[in-house]
Design a protein around this motif. Sequence first.
Motif, mmCIF file in Angstrom:
data_model
loop_
_atom_site.group_PDB
_atom_site.id
_atom_site.type_symbol
_atom_site.label_atom_id
_atom_site.label_comp_id
_atom_site.label_asym_id
_atom_site.label_seq_id
_atom_site.Cartn_x
_atom_site.Cartn_y
_atom_site.Cartn_z
ATOM 1 N N ALA A 13 0.858 -1.258 0.125
ATOM 2 C CA ALA A 13 0.110 -0.143 -0.173
ATOM 3 C C ALA A 13 0.888 1.296 -0.115
ATOM 4 O O ALA A 13 2.151 0.944 0.457
ATOM 5 C CB ALA A 13 -0.680 0.103 1.298
ATOM 6 N N SER A 15 0.614 5.436 0.759
ATOM 7 C CA SER A 15 -0.335 6.571 1.495
ATOM 8 C C SER A 15 0.525 8.041 1.229
ATOM 9 O O SER A 15 1.814 7.995 1.488
ATOM 10 C CB SER A 15 -0.404 6.363 3.001
ATOM 11 O OG SER A 15 -1.235 5.299 2.988
ATOM 12 N N THR A 16 -0.139 9.023 0.816
ATOM 13 C CA THR A 16 0.419 10.437 0.658
ATOM 14 C C THR A 16 -0.246 10.937 1.837
ATOM 15 O O THR A 16 -1.611 11.076 1.574
ATOM 16 C CB THR A 16 0.069 10.762 -0.850
ATOM 17 O OG1 THR A 16 0.870 9.768 -1.629
ATOM 18 C CG2 THR A 16 0.805 12.146 -0.928
ATOM 19 N N MET A 17 0.556 11.630 2.488
ATOM 20 C CA MET A 17 0.035 12.546 3.545
ATOM 21 C C MET A 17 0.465 13.960 3.441
ATOM 22 O O MET A 17 1.591 14.139 3.134
ATOM 23 C CB MET A 17 0.474 12.015 4.922
ATOM 24 C CG MET A 17 -0.128 10.659 5.098
ATOM 25 S SD MET A 17 0.768 9.596 6.223
ATOM 26 C CE MET A 17 2.344 9.092 4.992
ATOM 27 N N THR A 34 5.196 10.514 0.997
ATOM 28 C CA THR A 34 4.564 9.379 0.722
ATOM 29 C C THR A 34 5.332 8.304 1.556
ATOM 30 O O THR A 34 6.522 8.328 1.542
ATOM 31 C CB THR A 34 4.878 9.226 -0.823
ATOM 32 O OG1 THR A 34 4.208 10.489 -1.514
ATOM 33 C CG2 THR A 34 4.463 7.865 -1.321
ATOM 34 N N SER A 35 4.521 7.408 1.940
ATOM 35 C CA SER A 35 4.897 6.296 2.701
ATOM 36 C C SER A 35 4.497 5.030 2.093
ATOM 37 O O SER A 35 3.335 4.717 2.222
ATOM 38 C CB SER A 35 4.387 6.579 4.301
ATOM 39 O OG SER A 35 4.697 5.349 4.887
#
Length: 50
Positions: A13, A15-17, A34-35
Amino acid sequence: MTDPAVVERLDTAVSTMPTDAPAADGTLSRNSTTSPVATGPSGELTPSRP
């Protein structure tokens, strides 16, 4: 010598925070982080046999 463990599946997955404020490291300016995450099943390891 033991046989290596075989990874049969990975779930991934990304995720962009957003950041609270623009961030910069002297070469790049960004407003998010981005992680990537990779997870695999856990449990008893079974060695593979050719």
